[in-house]
Design a protein around this motif. Structure first.
Motif, PDB file in Angstrom:
ATOM      1  N   HIS A 285      -7.712   5.522   2.907  1.00 28.02           N
ATOM      2  CA  HIS A 285      -6.326   5.849   3.264  1.00 28.02           C
ATOM      3  C   HIS A 285      -5.525   4.572   3.507  1.00 28.02           C
ATOM      4  O   HIS A 285      -4.375   4.450   3.032  1.00 28.02           O
ATOM      5  CB  HIS A 285      -6.307   6.730   4.512  1.00 28.02           C
ATOM      6  N   VAL A 286      -6.117   3.609   4.210  1.00 31.31           N
ATOM      7  CA  VAL A 286      -5.417   2.349   4.463  1.00 31.31           C
ATOM      8  C   VAL A 286      -5.202   1.589   3.161  1.00 31.31           C
ATOM      9  O   VAL A 286      -4.124   1.013   2.932  1.00 31.31           O
ATOM     10  CB  VAL A 286      -6.221   1.502   5.474  1.00 31.31           C
ATOM     11  N   GLU A 289      -2.298   2.974   1.265  1.00 29.69           N
ATOM     12  CA  GLU A 289      -1.033   2.539   1.860  1.00 29.69           C
ATOM     13  C   GLU A 289      -0.716   1.094   1.475  1.00 29.69           C
ATOM     14  O   GLU A 289       0.445   0.745   1.241  1.00 29.69           O
ATOM     15  CB  GLU A 289      -1.102   2.668   3.383  1.00 29.69           C
ATOM     16  N   VAL A 290      -1.736   0.261   1.397  1.00 25.01           N
ATOM     17  CA  VAL A 290      -1.518  -1.141   1.046  1.00 25.01           C
ATOM     18  C   VAL A 290      -0.974  -1.268  -0.371  1.00 25.01           C
ATOM     19  O   VAL A 290       0.019  -1.963  -0.615  1.00 25.01           O
ATOM     20  CB  VAL A 290      -2.824  -1.938   1.195  1.00 25.01           C
ATOM     21  N   MET A 304      -3.900  -6.330   6.157  1.00 26.10           N
ATOM     22  CA  MET A 304      -3.595  -4.945   6.493  1.00 26.10           C
ATOM     23  C   MET A 304      -4.853  -4.186   6.930  1.00 26.10           C
ATOM     24  O   MET A 304      -4.804  -3.385   7.868  1.00 26.10           O
ATOM     25  CB  MET A 304      -2.953  -4.260   5.292  1.00 26.10           C
ATOM     26  N   VAL A 305      -5.976  -4.437   6.275  1.00 26.19           N
ATOM     27  CA  VAL A 305      -7.206  -3.720   6.619  1.00 26.19           C
ATOM     28  C   VAL A 305      -7.677  -4.107   8.015  1.00 26.19           C
ATOM     29  O   VAL A 305      -8.003  -3.240   8.843  1.00 26.19           O
ATOM     30  CB  VAL A 305      -8.306  -4.001   5.569  1.00 26.19           C
ATOM     31  N   ALA A 308      -5.370  -2.692  10.703  1.00 26.31           N
ATOM     32  CA  ALA A 308      -5.608  -1.271  10.936  1.00 26.31           C
ATOM     33  C   ALA A 308      -6.932  -1.030  11.663  1.00 26.31           C
ATOM     34  O   ALA A 308      -7.031  -0.136  12.513  1.00 26.31           O
ATOM     35  CB  ALA A 308      -5.591  -0.519   9.599  1.00 26.31           C
ATOM     36  N   HIS A 312      -7.319   0.747  15.242  1.00 26.54           N
ATOM     37  CA  HIS A 312      -8.111   1.982  15.326  1.00 26.54           C
ATOM     38  C   HIS A 312      -9.167   1.882  16.427  1.00 26.54           C
ATOM     39  O   HIS A 312      -9.410   2.865  17.141  1.00 26.54           O
ATOM     40  CB  HIS A 312      -8.775   2.247  13.975  1.00 26.54           C
TER      41      HIS A 312
END
Length: 358
Positions: A285-286, A289-290, A304-305, A308, A312
């Motif tokens: 999902h991430v 989005e990226v 970004m990973v 996130a 989380h």
């Protein structure tokens, strides 16, 4: 074996506790107030000893924090030597990698990765050693040292994997002898006998063709356009360590990594990460989005990973996490030229002598 040795306490560090202790003893036996039995005298005596005890506790705490900072600094230095930073570009392949350790006290993890440009193509390893800390770092060092040599020496990816398997077996035997010198062999009840490593080997040719060998490791995600899909090439082998490798090891072509496409390799700590409610982290999902909102550069994917992941887990991951991003930075014209060169070399290999017309 990697050791981090704390410094012995110096005479200078013992001066202040000695003075505090001498002051307390002097007050107890030399001050007339301490000899009285009245309530006020007892309160003053208790306050004096409380102050001395509190000072000693703070002094010991400060010394322990200083030693902990030195241990962390030494562990980071060892980690950087073993898990060295990767170059941003290897043979037209853009690279970015980072590791997040669950051992916050020493910043040492059991994840490993490496990418090397060789005459056989760009060869990549991603692995996860059982456990974390300094013991896992020793296994990481043994495997990466073997891979950095075998990646250049061995023409076949299967031979590289066999070299890694032998290096792991040799390292575990030496570690077992060091921990149990009387036995001279691995003890079945010893954690060394249960050591295993999940491993993923990849090879990217000049024309973008992918070959892979997987020993129980998660398959990478392929980022193409605005999609993020799991790349699964063949049935994975068992992890290295507990079981011998099969007699035949052949790396089969998976697909071509086209210009602009990326591979995201990771360890299972990424998908096993949970939040305060026990929900797993959704890596695909991430990644979607990226690729939907940002240009797909390896640094962007990595940033970004990990952002996130930290959000989380609340900044406290329970397992080591490593992520490696590979992007085909070649242009279509370069890829076509590489394919033509590969075809010409194949024809030359089939017909080594030129034919002459009469």
């Amino acid at each position: 074996m990697i050791r981090i040795k704390a410094r012995a306490p110096t005479a200078r560090g013992a001066v202040l506790p000695t003075l505090w202790g001498a002051a307390a003893v002097g007050y107890k036996f030399g001050c007339p107030l301490a000899q009285q039995d009245g309530l006020g005298a007892r309160i003053v005596t208790s306050a004096v000893f409380f102050a001395v005890g509190t000072g000693l506790i703070f002094h010991v705490r400060r010394a322990l924090l200083r030693e902990l900072r030195l241990a962390r600094r030494a562990a980071r230095a060892a980690q950087n030597v073993v898990l060295r930073p990767l170059p941003p570009r290897l043979d037209e392949i853009d690279v970015a990698a980072a590791q997040l350790s669950a051992d916050r006290g020493a910043s040492v993890g059991g994840d490993l990765y490496e990418a090397i440009a060789t005459e056989h193509g760009v060869r990549v390893v991603m692995g996860d050693v059982r456990g974390h800390g300094l013991a896992a770092l020793g296994t990481v060092a043994a495997l990466l040292g073997s891979f950095r040599e075998a990646a250049h020496d061995e023409p076949e990816l299967g031979s590289v994997l066999r070299r890694l398997d032998r290096a792991l077996a040799r390292h575990l035997r030496e570690r077992a002898r060091a921990e149990h010198p009387a036995n001279g062999a691995a003890d079945p009840d010893n954690p060394v006998a249960e050591e295993f490593v999940t491993l993923l080997l990849l090879e990217i040719d000049r024309d973008g063709e992918l070959r892979a060998l997987n020993c129980g490791h998660p398959w990478p995600y392929l980022l193409s356009g605005t999609t993020a899909e799991l790349l699964s090439c063949t049935d994975p082998l068992p992890p290295l360590g507990p079981f011998p490798l099969p007699a035949e090891l052949e790396s089969l072509p998976c697909r071509r990594l086209l210009p602009g496409e990326s591979l995201v390799l990771f360890t299972d700590g990424a998908e096993d990460a949970r939040d305060s409610r026990g929900r797993f982290f959704s890596l695909p999902h991430v990644l979607r989005e990226v690729v939907h909102d940002h240009p797909v550069s390896p640094q962007t994917v990595l940033r970004m990973v990990f952002g996130a992941l930290l959000h989380h887990t609340g900044g406290r991951p329970t397992d080591d996490i490593a992520v490696l991003v590979l992007r085909n930075g070649r242009k279509e014209a370069q890829l076509s030229g590489a394919r033509s060169g590969s075809t010409a070399r194949a024809r030359s290999a089939r017909h080594p002598w030129p034919t002459t017309r009469h």
